[in-house]
Design an enzyme around this catalytic site. Structure first.
Site, PDB file in Angstrom:
ATOM      1  N   LEU A  12     -11.111 -18.580  -2.873  1.00 43.09           N
ATOM      2  CA  LEU A  12     -10.634 -18.446  -4.254  1.00 43.09           C
ATOM      3  C   LEU A  12     -11.571 -19.172  -5.217  1.00 43.09           C
ATOM      4  O   LEU A  12     -11.818 -20.361  -5.074  1.00 43.09           O
ATOM      5  CB  LEU A  12      -9.220 -19.023  -4.383  1.00 43.09           C
ATOM      6  CG  LEU A  12      -8.169 -18.428  -3.442  1.00 43.09           C
ATOM      7  CD1 LEU A  12      -6.791 -18.971  -3.786  1.00 43.09           C
ATOM      8  CD2 LEU A  12      -8.189 -16.898  -3.493  1.00 43.09           C
ATOM      9  N   ALA A  13     -12.067 -18.423  -6.181  1.00 41.32           N
ATOM     10  CA  ALA A  13     -13.016 -19.013  -7.134  1.00 41.32           C
ATOM     11  C   ALA A  13     -12.931 -18.335  -8.491  1.00 41.32           C
ATOM     12  O   ALA A  13     -13.917 -18.196  -9.192  1.00 41.32           O
ATOM     13  CB  ALA A  13     -14.432 -18.903  -6.580  1.00 41.32           C
ATOM     14  N   ALA A  14     -11.707 -17.909  -8.855  1.00 45.00           N
ATOM     15  CA  ALA A  14     -11.566 -17.186 -10.119  1.00 45.00           C
ATOM     16  C   ALA A  14     -11.110 -18.082 -11.261  1.00 45.00           C
ATOM     17  O   ALA A  14     -11.168 -17.700 -12.424  1.00 45.00           O
ATOM     18  CB  ALA A  14     -10.581 -16.031  -9.950  1.00 45.00           C
ATOM     19  N   ARG A  19     -11.398 -28.153 -17.350  1.00 41.39           N
ATOM     20  CA  ARG A  19     -11.687 -29.582 -17.523  1.00 41.39           C
ATOM     21  C   ARG A  19     -13.155 -29.934 -17.281  1.00 41.39           C
ATOM     22  O   ARG A  19     -13.589 -31.026 -17.590  1.00 41.39           O
ATOM     23  CB  ARG A  19     -10.774 -30.406 -16.597  1.00 41.39           C
ATOM     24  CG  ARG A  19      -9.366 -30.533 -17.133  1.00 41.39           C
ATOM     25  CD  ARG A  19      -8.418 -31.131 -16.123  1.00 41.39           C
ATOM     26  NE  ARG A  19      -8.029 -30.150 -15.111  1.00 41.39           N
ATOM     27  CZ  ARG A  19      -7.350 -30.443 -14.004  1.00 41.39           C
ATOM     28  NH1 ARG A  19      -7.030 -31.697 -13.742  1.00 41.39           N
ATOM     29  NH2 ARG A  19      -7.024 -29.496 -13.147  1.00 41.39           N
ATOM     30  N   THR A  85      -2.406 -18.205  -7.574  1.00 40.62           N
ATOM     31  CA  THR A  85      -3.132 -18.108  -6.294  1.00 40.62           C
ATOM     32  C   THR A  85      -2.660 -16.919  -5.446  1.00 40.62           C
ATOM     33  O   THR A  85      -3.444 -16.347  -4.695  1.00 40.62           O
ATOM     34  CB  THR A  85      -2.981 -19.409  -5.481  1.00 40.62           C
ATOM     35  OG1 THR A  85      -1.590 -19.770  -5.437  1.00 40.62           O
ATOM     36  CG2 THR A  85      -3.752 -20.552  -6.117  1.00 40.62           C
ATOM     37  N   GLY A 146       1.068 -29.572  -4.062  1.00 32.98           N
ATOM     38  CA  GLY A 146       2.228 -28.941  -3.449  1.00 32.98           C
ATOM     39  C   GLY A 146       2.655 -29.764  -2.235  1.00 32.98           C
ATOM     40  O   GLY A 146       1.814 -30.222  -1.466  1.00 32.98           O
ATOM     41  N   ALA A 387     -62.906 -43.238 -10.387  1.00 30.00           N
ATOM     42  CA  ALA A 387     -61.808 -43.579 -11.300  1.00 30.00           C
ATOM     43  C   ALA A 387     -61.997 -42.882 -12.646  1.00 30.00           C
ATOM     44  O   ALA A 387     -63.110 -42.776 -13.153  1.00 30.00           O
ATOM     45  CB  ALA A 387     -61.762 -45.082 -11.506  1.00 30.00           C
ATOM     46  N   TYR A 394     -58.856 -26.332 -18.641  1.00 34.72           N
ATOM     47  CA  TYR A 394     -58.257 -25.449 -19.644  1.00 34.72           C
ATOM     48  C   TYR A 394     -59.074 -25.491 -20.920  1.00 34.72           C
ATOM     49  O   TYR A 394     -59.298 -26.563 -21.491  1.00 34.72           O
ATOM     50  CB  TYR A 394     -56.825 -25.933 -19.900  1.00 34.72           C
ATOM     51  CG  TYR A 394     -56.002 -25.080 -20.818  1.00 34.72           C
ATOM     52  CD1 TYR A 394     -55.921 -23.703 -20.623  1.00 34.72           C
ATOM     53  CD2 TYR A 394     -55.279 -25.643 -21.850  1.00 34.72           C
ATOM     54  CE1 TYR A 394     -55.145 -22.919 -21.455  1.00 34.72           C
ATOM     55  CE2 TYR A 394     -54.490 -24.866 -22.685  1.00 34.72           C
ATOM     56  CZ  TYR A 394     -54.432 -23.503 -22.480  1.00 34.72           C
ATOM     57  OH  TYR A 394     -53.657 -22.734 -23.311  1.00 34.72           O
TER      58      TYR A 394
END
Ligand code: UD1
Ligand code: CA
Length: 482
Positions: A12-14, A19, A85, A146, A387, A394
């Site tokens: 379930l990801a609907a 938040r 759900t 629940g 160094a 470029y």
């Protein structure tokens, strides 16, 4: 044991994930470098389902295109309105119309849930011969979840009652529904048919399928999970950070048990996708991301971030930021190096302090030790770059390549104006601005010759401290020299 071959898994990801306050779907937020939905799919894969369905709704285009990329074996089902759900699982069953046997329902926002836990849940389901088996957890503070309400015999589950529908006695129950279940397909379908929205939220509750199953004499048990973090969901960014940290703690511990030394687990961050060999050492402040792999004996850190970097055996990488790079066996990088994509450092080579590299193949034993920009370069084995050398790749329009031959030596503070080539075994004098090819065995000097003007200080800076120092120096010379 077992755990193989369920008919289907529905993730379930609907939900909206209000938040999170994000433009990005909640399940696309990442834990250990992987989206939460990808974690969910990964765990579900352990059940070897014939079909894996993700129910999408809010921001569904985002979620669908992400899944197509990271989990092309997944089927999506759309829930148009988030009507609970129970409604979500109804939608998820559309692609599972003909499925018989076991259907597992899980959630897209519980990133610590493992495949092993799902397999254990399934094993309990099979061992009990249940119609429904519920993954539960016993919490000190069950508020919001629940509750698992048992029958008088204390064995079968009578119902799951949502917080807002609880009687005061039910609210005292500490065993909670994690929202993850195995259902017998026929019971699930019939149970969903029977649902009504006769509850405080006016939604279709998947949890009411439990009551239905008992009403038709089917058996319902729980599988209690001691590891509570595995069933914790992410609703906001505070929980996201907490679970990310906990995931990381577990991942670091896993690698420690595989033989990796981690000096400070609290400041070491790993993506789930990294691969580490035994006897790797990670110093504080190290973050290894993406497809990074580190071979045995390598030491990384402190304060190093590597993204998609391959580190060879016994290499040392100190205070470095790198991405899409390869660091050879026994090579040394940093402190304060920036490796950009396409950097390949050969065995025993060196990229030193305040050096930036990009699309640079640096041969075995070659050294770029200090203060250099090295872009679009090919450096032969054993070459030494002085160094402050700049690979000027470029010209404002085009990027061009520089190549430096084997065992050649580029003097300090040279500008290599690309395209330009230094052959094997050649020298470039310090301070050169090189624009032409240097042949094997040659020394190139590409700068003005030195010219000294005697008496300049006396004529232009008379009376200064510099002048006095000059006078003193020539007097001393006078006294010391016969
Ligand atoms: C649900 C359970 C509760 C359990 C809790 C565990 C129900 C009625 N309650 O409550 O017993 O303790 O999970 O976290 O099932 N979703 C949809 N479509 C919808 C509604 C939800 O896809 O219409 C998805 C959400 O994206 C989420 C999951 O289902 O991934 C759970 O939904 P949520 O609203 O968070 O359920 P809870 O109220 O937390
Ligand atoms: Ca929830």
């Amino acid at each position: 044991m077992g755990g193989q071959g369920v008919a289907g898994v529905v993730v379930l990801a609907a939900g909206e994930g209000k938040r999170m306050k994000s433009r990005t779907s909640k399940v696309l937020h990442q834990v250990a470098g992987r989206s939460m939905i990808s974690h969910a799919v990964h765990a579900a894969d352990a059940l070897m389902p014939e079909r894996l369905v993700v129910v999408v709704g809010h921001e569904r285009e985002q979620v669908e295109s992400h899944l197509a990329e990271v989990a092309p074996h997944v089927v999506t089902a759309v829930q148009e309105n988030q009507n609970g759900t129970g409604d979500a699982v109804r939608c998820g069953l559309a692609p599972l119309r003909d499925a018989e046997g076991e259907i597992v329902v899980t959630m897209g926002d519980v990133p610590l849930l493992t495949g092993e836990t799902l397999v254990r849940l399934l094993d309990v389901h099979r061992a009990n011969g249940d119609a429904v088996t519920i993954l539960t957890s016993v919490l000190d503070d069950p508020f919001g979840y629940g509750r698992i309400v048992r029958e008088d015999d204390g064995d079968q589950v009578a119902a799951i009652v949502e917080q807002r529908d609880c009687t005061p006695e039910q609210a005292e129950i500490c065993e909670i529904n994690a929202g993850i279940y195995v259902f017998e397909a026929g019971v699930l379908r019939a149970g969903l048919e029977s649902l009504t929205s006769n509850n405080d939220q006016g939604e279709l509750y998947l949890t009411d399928v439990v009551k239905y199953a008992r009403s038709v004499g089917k058996s319902v048990h729980t599988c209690v999970l001691d590891d509570q973090a595995q069933t914790e969901g992410v609703n906001d960014r505070v929980q996201l950070a907490r679970l990310n940290k906990e995931y990381n703690r577990r991942l670091v511990e896993k690698w420690q048990r595989e033989g990796v030394t981690v000096i400070d687990p609290d400041t070491t961050w790993l993506h789930a996708s990294v691969d580490l060999a035994p006897d790797v050492t990670l110093l504080p402040g190290t973050s290894l991301e993406g497809a990074t792999s580190v071979s045995s004996g390598a030491v990384i850190g402190p304060d190093t971030t590597l993204i998609d970097v391959e580190v060879g055996e016994n290499a040392h990488v100190v205070r470095t930021h790198g991405s899409l790079a390869v660091i050879g066996t026994g090579a040394s990088v940093g402190p304060f190096a920036y490796l950009r994509p396409g950097t390949v450092l050969g065995a025993g080579g060196k990229i030193g302090t305040f050096v930036e590299t990009k699309n640079a193949q640096i041969g075995a034993g070659a050294k770029v030790p200090h203060l250099t920009y090295c872009g679009d370069a090919e450096i032969g084995e054993g070459a030494n770059i002085g160094a402050g050398t700049i690979f000027a790749n470029y010209d404002g329009v085009l990027k061009s390549k520089t190549s430096i031959g084997r065992h050649s030596f580029v003097g300090s503070n040279t500008v290599l104006v690309a395209p330009v080539e230094v052959a094997d075994g050649a020298y470039v004098a310090a301070g050169s601005a090189l624009t032409d090819t240097v042949g094997p065995g040659e020394l190139a000097i590409a700068r003005g010759r030195q010219r000294n003007i005697p008496g300049w200080v006396e004529s232009r800076r008379a009376g200064t401290k510099t002048h006095r120092a000059a006078v003193e120096a020539s007097n001393n010379e006078g006294t010391t020299q016969p």
